[in-house]
Design an enzyme around this catalytic site. Structure first.
Site, short mmCIF file in Angstrom:
data_model
loop_
_atom_site.label_atom_id
_atom_site.label_comp_id
_atom_site.label_asym_id
_atom_site.label_seq_id
_atom_site.Cartn_x
_atom_site.Cartn_y
_atom_site.Cartn_z
N HIS A 45 22.35 2.50 -1.41
CA HIS A 45 21.88 1.21 -1.89
C HIS A 45 22.56 0.86 -3.22
O HIS A 45 22.91 1.75 -4.01
CB HIS A 45 20.37 1.22 -2.09
CG HIS A 45 19.59 1.23 -0.82
ND1 HIS A 45 18.36 0.64 -0.71
CD2 HIS A 45 19.87 1.73 0.40
CE1 HIS A 45 17.90 0.79 0.51
NE2 HIS A 45 18.80 1.46 1.21
N GLU A 47 21.40 -0.37 -5.99
CA GLU A 47 20.67 0.09 -7.17
C GLU A 47 20.93 1.57 -7.44
O GLU A 47 21.12 1.98 -8.59
CB GLU A 47 19.17 -0.13 -7.02
CG GLU A 47 18.77 -1.57 -6.82
CD GLU A 47 18.62 -1.96 -5.36
OE1 GLU A 47 17.73 -2.76 -5.06
OE2 GLU A 47 19.40 -1.47 -4.51
N CYS A 75 13.87 -2.02 -2.84
CA CYS A 75 13.01 -1.40 -1.84
C CYS A 75 12.21 -0.27 -2.53
O CYS A 75 12.44 0.02 -3.70
CB CYS A 75 13.87 -0.84 -0.71
SG CYS A 75 14.82 0.63 -1.18
N CYS A 78 14.50 2.48 -4.10
CA CYS A 78 15.19 2.04 -5.32
C CYS A 78 14.21 1.82 -6.46
O CYS A 78 14.51 2.16 -7.62
CB CYS A 78 16.00 0.79 -5.03
SG CYS A 78 17.37 1.12 -3.88
#
Length: 154
Positions: A45, A47, A75, A78
């Site tokens: 991801h 992040e 999410c 993260c």
């Protein structure tokens, strides 16, 4: 947020276009983009990429004094990483009604963890959402599944 959008565009064409930028004292510390498909990792991801690179750049795990700009609401994974890294502030663009953990599905930052970052939402929301909508529209038109999931392989 404009730099985060640039990072999101770099994730295309195979990954969902999400970009992130970590800033400290007005200076960019790191950038990240979604690389799940590219690297074949659930941890890819934007992040997580930006947090990992910021820790390496600053030489420490604690990112106090930093602000994370991300094009899509984080999410749960993260959001947890943001809490663990002690990021002071999160600024995100588009809301994620299916997996957002900053108010859409749940709000992990409102829970009684030892660290709670400040959150600003909806920054350049229209531009961030449009990029995601275009990606998923194109994906549907091509008839492809974005996560390469096939029920027949289970």
């Amino acid at each position: 947020m404009a730099l985060a959008l640039e990072q999101a565009n770099l994730a295309l064409p195979q990954d969902v276009p999400v970009g992130a930028v970590m800033v400290r004292d007005g200076e960019v510390v790191s950038v990240g983009r979604n690389v799940r498909e590219q690297e074949g990792s659930a941890l890819g991801h934007a992040e997580i990429q930006a947090i990992s690179k910021a820790c390496a750049s600053l030489g420490r795990w604690s990112l106090q004094g930093c602000t994370l700009y991300v094009t899509l609401e984080p999410c749960p994974m993260c959001a947890g990483a943001i809490v663990q890294a002690r990021v002071d502030r999160v600024v995100f663009g588009a809301f994620d009604e299916k997996a957002g953990a900053c108010g859409s599905v749940c709000d992990l930052f409102a829970m009684p963890f030892s660290h709670r970052p400040d959150v600003t939402s909806g920054v350049m929301e229209r531009e961030c959402a449009a990029l995601l909508q275009e990606f998923f529209t194109n994906l549907r038109e091509k008839g492809k599944n974005s996560c390469n999931f096939s029920p027949n392989k289970i």
